[in-house]
Write an enzyme that holds these catalytic residues in place. Structure first.
Site, PDB file in Angstrom:
ATOM      1  N   LYS A 179      41.908  41.468  33.188  1.00 12.56           N
ATOM      2  CA  LYS A 179      40.829  40.397  32.647  1.00 12.56           C
ATOM      3  C   LYS A 179      41.692  38.624  31.788  1.00 12.56           C
ATOM      4  CE  LYS A 179      36.582  42.009  32.267  1.00 12.56           C
ATOM      5  NZ  LYS A 179      37.038  43.434  32.032  1.00 12.56           N
ATOM      6  N   ARG A 214      27.452  40.419  31.596  1.00 12.75           N
ATOM      7  CA  ARG A 214      27.277  42.175  31.370  1.00 12.75           C
ATOM      8  C   ARG A 214      26.017  43.033  31.922  1.00 12.75           C
ATOM      9  NH1 ARG A 214      31.599  44.290  26.760  1.00 12.75           N
ATOM     10  NH2 ARG A 214      33.327  42.657  27.248  1.00 12.75           N
ATOM     11  N   ARG A 241      47.383  52.810  27.388  1.00 13.45           N
ATOM     12  CA  ARG A 241      47.831  51.798  26.222  1.00 13.45           C
ATOM     13  C   ARG A 241      48.280  52.459  24.393  1.00 13.45           C
ATOM     14  NH1 ARG A 241      43.692  47.221  27.204  1.00 13.45           N
ATOM     15  NH2 ARG A 241      42.115  49.012  27.051  1.00 13.45           N
ATOM     16  N   ARG A 244      43.732  53.770  20.639  1.00  8.06           N
ATOM     17  CA  ARG A 244      42.837  53.639  20.056  1.00  8.06           C
ATOM     18  C   ARG A 244      41.889  54.604  20.673  1.00  8.06           C
ATOM     19  NH1 ARG A 244      41.388  47.507  21.981  1.00  8.06           N
ATOM     20  NH2 ARG A 244      40.304  48.539  23.802  1.00  8.06           N
TER      21      ARG A 244
END
Length: 215
Positions: free
Chosen positions: A13, A88, A127, A159
């Site tokens: 997104k 959301r 990632r 992360r």
């Protein structure tokens, strides 16, 4: 044109919103960016939000929708906006609907980037981040030297929320709380689904084709 960009974590997104914002000259509005800007500027709503953020709590919907309303009333939203990361939940969608009616900026379309769970897990778990802000992917955008940032030479890290077990939990939460919005916007005849498993350019062209209808 007034657009919500919708999809699960890792659907792309943010990447798509940045490019679409430039192409159509409408602001990319991220709730995270709004929160940080208001906290930084010390606005009344920003200070309220900071009270919750400092305690590690979620910012209440009432505060968040106030921030979004203020942002949508800024001059750069005169020709439209691209909302990313909000709503959301169904209550948030109801609150947004009320605000958009109040300021006469109703949604034109909700674009849902549809990506399979396994594809999302592969994207997110690969990632790697650097403290300087650069990001990489071990399969699609690897650094020149393994584990080292091209830009600053810093050590790359994964992360905590990009670990596979955490990703699967995030997708469960998304399915339970956010996926019902698909039905919500389908009932309002605003939802358009886009296959998100293609390349960044393929997804961009597919979304652009939809948005061109509302220029």
């Amino acid at each position: 044109m007034n657009v919500v960009l919708f999809g699960p974590p890792g659907a792309g997104k943010g990447t798509q919103a940045k490019e679409l914002s430039q192409k159509y000259d409408i602001p990319h509005i991220s709730t995270g960016d709004i929160l940080r800007a208001n906290v930084r500027e010390g606005t009344e709503l920003g200070l309220k939000a900071k009270e919750y953020m400092d305690k590690g709590e979620l910012v209440p919907d009432q505060v968040l929708i106030g921030l979004i309303k203020d942002r949508l009333e800024e001059p750069d939203c005169a020709n439209g906006y691209l909302l990313d990361g909000y709503p959301r939940t169904i209550p948030q969608a109801d609150a947004l609907d009320d605000i958009l009616k109040e300021i006469s900026k109703p949604l034109d379309v909700v674009v849902n980037i549809d990506v399979s769970d396994e594809e999302l897990i592969g994207r997110l778990s690969g990632r790697r981040m650097c403290k300087c802000g650069e990001s990489y992917h071990i399969m699609f955008n690897s650094p020149k030297e393994e584990g080292v940032c091209n830009a600053c030479g810093g050590q790359l890290y994964q992360r905590d929320d990009d670990r596979e077990d955490v990703i699967r939990q995030r997708l469960v939460v998304y399915s339970e709380k956010t996926k019902p919005l698909i039905d919500y916007y389908e009932e309002k005849e605003l939802l358009v689904n886009i296959a998100g498993n293609g390349t960044v350019n393929e997804v961009f062209e597919a979304i652009s084709e939809i948005m061109d209808r509302y220029k």
